[in-house]
Enzyme design. Sequence first.
Site, PDB file in Angstrom:
ATOM      1  N   GLU A   1    -115.677 -94.392 -20.621  1.00 42.58           N
ATOM      2  CA  GLU A   1    -114.780 -93.314 -19.779  1.00 42.58           C
ATOM      3  C   GLU A   1    -114.531 -92.373 -20.723  1.00 42.58           C
ATOM      4  O   GLU A   1    -114.373 -92.359 -21.835  1.00 42.58           O
ATOM      5  CB  GLU A   1    -113.714 -93.872 -19.281  1.00 42.58           C
ATOM      6  CG  GLU A   1    -114.199 -94.561 -17.835  1.00 42.58           C
ATOM      7  CD  GLU A   1    -112.952 -95.061 -16.901  1.00 42.58           C
ATOM      8  OE1 GLU A   1    -113.429 -95.570 -15.864  1.00 42.58           O
ATOM      9  OE2 GLU A   1    -111.775 -94.937 -17.318  1.00 42.58           O
TER      10      GLU A   1
ATOM     11  N   GLU B   1    -125.513 -98.146 -17.652  1.00 41.20           N
ATOM     12  CA  GLU B   1    -127.004 -98.080 -17.603  1.00 41.20           C
ATOM     13  C   GLU B   1    -127.366 -97.013 -18.686  1.00 41.20           C
ATOM     14  O   GLU B   1    -128.326 -97.251 -19.447  1.00 41.20           O
ATOM     15  CB  GLU B   1    -127.397 -97.741 -16.221  1.00 41.20           C
ATOM     16  CG  GLU B   1    -126.998 -98.627 -15.094  1.00 41.20           C
ATOM     17  CD  GLU B   1    -125.712 -98.446 -14.442  1.00 41.20           C
ATOM     18  OE1 GLU B   1    -125.529 -99.156 -13.317  1.00 41.20           O
ATOM     19  OE2 GLU B   1    -124.795 -97.712 -15.002  1.00 41.20           O
TER      20      GLU B   1
END
Length: 135
Positions: free
Chosen positions: A51, A62
């Site tokens: 984040e 991913e």
Amino acid sequence: MSEPATEIDWDALHTEAVRMTTLAYAPYSRFRVGVAGLVDDGRMVSGCNVENAAYGVALCAECGMVSSLHATGGGLLTHAVCVNSHGEVIMPCGRCRQVLFENGGPGMLLLSVSGVKPMSEVLPDAFGPHDLEHA
């Protein structure tokens, strides 16, 4: 085409995906995600979410896995599983479905919340490299 789902060690992929959740950087949402995949040459690649205080530039797990795929020799993803920090299988977000399709193709198998599915079912009628041939 990908190997049948019965010949793949989904437990090993799941274990690696869960391990990746412990490496995730998720101080804002506290939603840790891990992913692991197999490459057509037999390698396992993995990633975790990262984040950012500017939420829009956060990196999905991913994306980290695909970066690892290319950084370690490229190839084509054949199988993948994505989990949360409780080890529960979760579905990739829309952007990541596109990223997986681009790097695995329509035959890549994803262990989804409703079983093993090819990317052609996870992202039907996907936009891909073949669409750019006519540009």
